[in-house]
Write a protein that holds these residues in place. Structure first.
Motif, short mmCIF file in Angstrom:
data_model
loop_
_atom_site.label_atom_id
_atom_site.label_comp_id
_atom_site.label_asym_id
_atom_site.label_seq_id
_atom_site.Cartn_x
_atom_site.Cartn_y
_atom_site.Cartn_z
N VAL A 1 8.23 -0.27 -5.07
CA VAL A 1 8.73 -1.54 -4.54
C VAL A 1 9.20 -1.31 -3.10
CG1 VAL A 1 10.56 -3.27 -4.70
CG2 VAL A 1 9.38 -2.47 -6.77
N ARG B 1 10.25 -15.36 -2.73
CA ARG B 1 10.76 -14.89 -1.45
C ARG B 1 9.79 -13.90 -0.78
NH1 ARG B 1 13.62 -9.99 -1.09
NH2 ARG B 1 13.75 -8.80 -3.02
N ASP C 1 10.86 -3.32 -0.43
CA ASP C 1 11.55 -4.53 -0.01
C ASP C 1 11.65 -4.55 1.52
OD1 ASP C 1 12.83 -6.90 -0.28
OD2 ASP C 1 14.72 -6.08 -1.03
N VAL D 1 13.37 -4.74 4.74
CA VAL D 1 14.74 -4.61 5.27
C VAL D 1 14.63 -4.71 6.79
CG1 VAL D 1 16.76 -3.12 5.46
CG2 VAL D 1 15.37 -3.06 3.37
N PHE E 1 8.01 -7.97 -8.57
CA PHE E 1 8.72 -8.05 -7.29
C PHE E 1 7.90 -8.82 -6.25
CE2 PHE E 1 8.86 -6.14 -3.03
CZ PHE E 1 10.14 -6.50 -2.64
N GLN F 1 11.24 1.14 8.90
CA GLN F 1 10.64 1.13 7.56
C GLN F 1 9.23 1.73 7.59
OE1 GLN F 1 11.36 -3.01 5.92
NE2 GLN F 1 12.00 -1.70 4.20
#
Lengths: 88, 950
Positions: B794, B502, B796, B798, B497, B545
């Motif tokens: 993981v 990105r 990510d 957001v 990941f 987050q």
């Protein structure tokens, strides 16, 4: 946003789902998370009035919760929250 | 304990594997190699005269009073700079030495006032002691020569005076400022006879200088040159009690030096394992609130919040409260009740409050103010490592080679630990700071961050993932550590990941607002620089987050193998004194003490057997959920101990609406705080000086809090909670908090070996204290993670839903400053206001110019939630597009602007990101005026003058 509305609960559920989307089993993770941290009343409220606002993973998680759930009290007379654990 | 100065061994302790034996005045002593003759002599029980030496400063060798004779060595070396050698024969008292010392002392005294009887340091003065020790009886030089006796004192500091006429220029104050505090505000100005201590360029005073009033210079001064004003006013202390500070999560221990029931001064305890003898302006000096005239000492009740308060007896207040709780439970059900316990409270108080709510009210609707600060730490570290706590002790920093500080401002929020960080940095450790603001740590005397990454607020996860991308894709991961200690499959999933394009610095740079090259450099430094330690604060947790960021930090520590030994680790810097303890004590609605979920039948059975009542297996409401439920008409009564949610929690208008919708709000606190404006019952609280208990600091260190004076309200807080429990029908009979700790230990595996007897003997214990670790656990996860294998999660990125736009184009982030603490209830009632009278809005020069603003101008700060006014200060500490303020003053009510967005996992509010607009203003908003009027009305007390309490 204000008030513990179903809309707000749906927002919270979607937010959880977006952050758990990379888990090995995201639907199970989201369901477990909500059951672990939400009160039964909050879950009831979302299931009753908020599911249409749920994104797919959150919707599936809530469906899973609903499937394994005892139906919420239908009347105040059967609500243990009102009468305590020794009621009846 | 009676009053005597702490033993001073003259020079610091030395660590060495080699031991050396020598003889001092015929007494044999074995010490670590490198130990000075002065220290070795002190360890034998001897005492070599000294003035410039003290054991928390490096040896200096200037006063020439500590001379000794050593067989086989020429001359009379200074014992403070001479290390012992094997077989060395030292003589500390000879006729030659006596003559030399007397001569030295004569010179000192020839330029020192002979006012000992009226001096504030009389009988507590090292100069006086040493004059007696060397047998000085007269001064051959007379007192008529040129001297400094006419020098004028500097009384500018609110807590201590500087009287240069009494200065012997030993440089202890200057060295303390350098070595202990690391501010380097003091210097010796001039040479020879003109030498004098200076706090800056003339006409600077201590107050106008860079001095941060930590008190290290005052503590170091051997005369009355630098001395607390309180000593001058009250006199010499007569007893001292060791206790723990009630401000931040560093958990400094102090000697509360008392005269009768009056605190004379708080002196940092050199044996304190958290602070190692240092202090900050809050703990050292800002304790005057404890006896402030605005403290409420009588219980008060009222049926509705538009009525004035009515003072009543404790019996009436408690019986009224119990009747209301029972009434509301009968009418609405037990889940209409709840409680909040503050991280300011002791472990024992926190444990009792959650016990009252669960066992007495019959609900799990209990939460702690850790909800709004470090709940993501609990979630994130439990998920990745298996334990909701930091991994290191503070001493660990001494072995760190690279520090990564993210979302923390230690010099303001955790100043005593910041001084230790700075000491290590000055010795060569590298520093990476990830913060939207240029905090003091980024650049201060002799310290400059190797990388300052001023990220855009709300992009913590993005930057941490980008750092991980560099480490993994450049082959810098510690694969051996990962294979041995972590789940390899989960690592591979995570590595895949983070390796994605990105998540590269180049791709994320425009989002983060930091150059990709700087991100790459920081990642390489952290991965290859040796022992890497991560320190973080609320700039990490108070985001949508927050939990993801904590897990991303844990990922970073694991991927670089920086877990399980000194010098490394994941270190949450806790905001309040007992955040860790409040979380440990089962104050969260979903878990019992020791982080065990209420759904676990075996855990519930333990508590049910001990308490004799059933425990609800379902989680209760968190603070924001309680407020939501209140506005929905389902939550009706709350017991709030030590927390001012109206000022501290986000979206003030929503908090007001929630409180206003309740039928019984019980506030248990020191002052009529903002929340009390909506309360029906006020139960007076006791300060940390008035009670026994324990606090657990950021390094899991459980430390005693000891009663140094009787509670002014008549009861310690745990006693009030016990009386409330009895009033609602519980049969509680604790006679001392030690019995509460015994119950905690019986029910909580990580506290199994904790009791007051051991705490008294050891000074402190770091949990887990178990059969496997009977002396506690300074470093965690040494041989394996508590959960087994470390879990890579993981994370990510957001983006937050709080976005800037044309109406609200700037991002507001909030924080604290050194002199004030949280909502300011304590520090605003001390002389600390001299440094911070009001909350100010920091705005970048470009943004200020675009709005026609200059420093000092009143501005309106508006968001989607609300608006307030405050004054601006124009500074490039903040980046363009970012503004910053504090939330210490109720007049500002900065949280009227913050939103109810919160962390996805824990609902920790997103204080650190609010889209706002700044416009010129000419005074308070209508809302502020209405608020002030309501607060004034609400604070009326029947039968007294109608005066606002704040």
């Amino acid at each position: 946003m204000s008030g513990q509305t179903a809309e707000k609960l749906a927002y919270m559920a979607n937010q959880i789902a977006r952050n758990m989307v990379h888990d090995e089993a995201p639907v199970a993770s989201v369901a477990d998370h909500i059951v672990a941290f939400w009160t039964p009343r909050m879950i009831d409220q979302l299931l009753a009035d908020g599911v249409t606002a749920l994104e797919p993973v959150a919707a599936e998680a809530m469906a899973r919760i609903a499937a394994g759930r005892i139906p919420p009290p239908q009347t105040r007379a059967t609500d243990p929250a009102v009468h305590g654990s020794d009621a009846g | 304990m009676g009053y005597e100065r702490q033993a001073d061994f003259g020079t610091p302790e030395v660590r060495s594997d080699t031991q050396v034996t020598c003889s001092i005045d015929g007494r044999e002593v074995t010490v670590p190699a490198g130990t000075t003759v002065m220290r070795a002599a002190a360890l034998t029980g001897g005492s070599i005269p000294k003035l410039c030496a003290t054991d928390n400063l490096k040896q200096f060798g200037s006063c020439r009073l500590c001379l000794v004779e050593i067989d086989g060595m020429r001359g009379t070396p200074a014992s403070c700079t001479t290390p012992v050698a094997e077989g060395m024969q030292v003589h500390t008292q000879t006729p030659k030495l006596q003559k030399l010392r007397k001569g030295v002392m004569e010179l000192y005294i020839s330029d020192h006032p002979l006012d000992c009887l009226t001096c504030s340091a009389n009988n507590d003065c090292e100069l006086q002691d040493q004059a007696a020790a060397v047998g000085l009886r007269d001064v051959r030089y007379g007192y008529e020569g040129e001297n400094h006796l006419g020098e004028m004192p500097d009384i500018s500091n609110p807590y201590f005076d500087f009287d240069p006429s009494k200065c012997i220029v030993c440089s202890r104050c200057v060295r303390a400022c350098d070595e202990v505090q690391g501010t380097l505000a003091l210097t010796i100005d001039g040479r020879g006879f003109d030498s004098k201590v200076s706090a800056g360029l003339t006409p600077d005073s201590f107050l106008s200088s860079e001095c941060v009033s930590c008190g290290a210079c005052v503590q170091a001064c051997p005369t009355a040159t630098l001395q607390e004003k309180a000593v001058k006013e009250i006199g010499k202390p007569e007893r001292a009690v060791i206790t723990t500070c009630a401000y931040c999560g560093v958990g400094c221990t102090f000697r509360a030096e008392m005269r009768g029931e009056q605190v004379v001064r708080m002196v940092p305890w050199k044996d304190g394992k958290a602070n190692r003898g240092h202090s900050c302006v809050k703990g050292r000096f800002a304790w005057g609130y404890a006896q402030h005239q605005e403290r409420v000492l009588s219980p008060m009740i009222r049926e509705s919040i538009d009525q004035p308060w009515r003072e009543v007896s404790w019996e009436e207040a408690l019986s009224y409260t119990a009747r209301e709780i029972n009434r509301i439970r009968d009418k609405y059900g037990r889940n209409a009740l709840g409680g909040i316990v503050s991280s300011r409270c002791t472990n024992e108080e926190g444990f009792l409050v959650q016990k009252l709510i669960r066992a007495g009210f019959g609900t799990n609707n209990v939460d702690t103010c850790a909800r709004v600060c470090h709940s993501p730490t609990g979630y994130g570290l439990k998920t990745t490592f298996g334990t909701s706590a930091g991994t290191q002790d503070f001493d660990s920093v001494e072995d760190s080679d690279v520090m990564l500080v993210i979302g923390a401002n230690p010099t303001d929020g955790h100043p005593v630990f910041a001084s230790r960080m700075k000491r290590r940095l000055r010795k060569g450790a590298k520093l990476i700071v990830i913060d939207p603001r240029r905090t003091d740590l980024v650049r201060s005397p002799h310290i400059e961050a190797d990388f300052h990454l001023p990220l855009r607020p709300g992009t913590n996860v993005a930057i941490l993932t980008a750092l991980a991308h560099v480490i993994v894709t450049e082959g810098l991961a510690d694969e051996a550590f990962i294979r041995e200690r972590c789940d390899w499959d989960e690592y591979q999933h995570w590595a895949e990941f983070v390796s994605a394009e990105r998540n590269s610095p180049e791709f994320l740079s425009p989002v983060i607002g930091v150059d990709a090259e700087a991100i790459c450099g920081a990642a390489r430094l952290f991965a290859t620089g040796g022992n890497g330690a991560i320190y973080y604060g609320l700039g990490v947790t108070e985001h949508s987050q927050g939990s993801s960021t904590v897990m991303a930090i844990a990922n970073l520590a694991m991927v670089t193998g920086n877990i399980g030994r000194r010098g490394v680790g994941v270190n949450p810097l806790r905001g309040q004194n007992n955040v860790q303890g409040a979380c440990d004590m089962g104050s969260f609605p979903h878990e019992l003490s020791g982080y065990r979920h209420v759904s676990d039948a075996a855990t519930r059975a333990l508590f049910e057997a001990e308490w004799g009542v059933p425990i609800d297996p379902e989680p209760g409401l968190r603070i924001p959920n309680m407020l939501d439920a209140a506005t929905d008409g389902e939550f009706k009564a709350i017991y709030i101990q030590g927390e001012d949610i109206l000022q501290s929690d986000p979206d003030t208008k929503h908090v007001m609406a929630g409180l206003a919708a309740m039928e019984c709000v019980i506030v248990h606190d020191l002052f009529l705080n903002e929340t009390a404006n909506y309360a029906h019952v006020f139960l007076p609280g006791s300060t940390f000086l008035e009670k026994n208990g324990t606090f657990t600091n950021a390094e899991r260190r459980i430390q005693p809090v000891r009663k140094v004076m009787e509670p002014l309200n008549g009861y310690e807080d745990w006693e009030v909670t016990q009386e409330l429990a009895r009033a609602v029908g519980l049969d509680w009979n604790y006679t001392h908090p030690s019995e509460i700790m015994d119950e905690i230990a019986r029910l909580t595996p990580t506290f199994a070996g904790v009791n007051y007897k051991r705490l008294d003997a050891e000074g402190s214990l770091q949990w887990p204290v178990t059969d496997a670790a009977p002396d506690g656990s300074p470093i965690m996860h040494i041989d394996g993670f508590v959960r087994g294998k470390g879990k890579f999660v993981v994370t990510d990125y957001v983006p937050t839903d709080e976005r800037t736009g044309p109406r609200f184009p700037l991002l507001l982030t909030t924080g604290r400053i050194l002199s004030q603490y949280n909502v300011g209830a304590q520090t605003r009632r001390t002389a600390n206001v001299i440094w911070h009278e009001e909350d100010l809005l920091e705005i970048h020069p470009t943004d200020a110019e675009n709005r026609g603003l200059k420093s000092g101008d009143w501005v309106k700060l508006a968001s989607r939630s609300g608006e307030t006014t405050l004054r601006a200060t124009v500074t490039d500490r903040v980046a363009p597009g970012v503004v910053y303020t504090t939330f210490h003053h109720p007049a500002t009510q900065a949280n009227v602007v913050t939103t109810d967005y919160s962390d996805w996992a824990t609902n920790c509010p997103e204080y650190k990101v609010t889209a706002v607009q700044i416009t010129p203003s000419n005074g308070p908003t209508e809302w502020q005026e209405d608020y002030e009027a309501q607060a004034t009305r609400s604070r009326r007390i029947a039968g007294t003058a109608m005066e606002p309490a704040e």
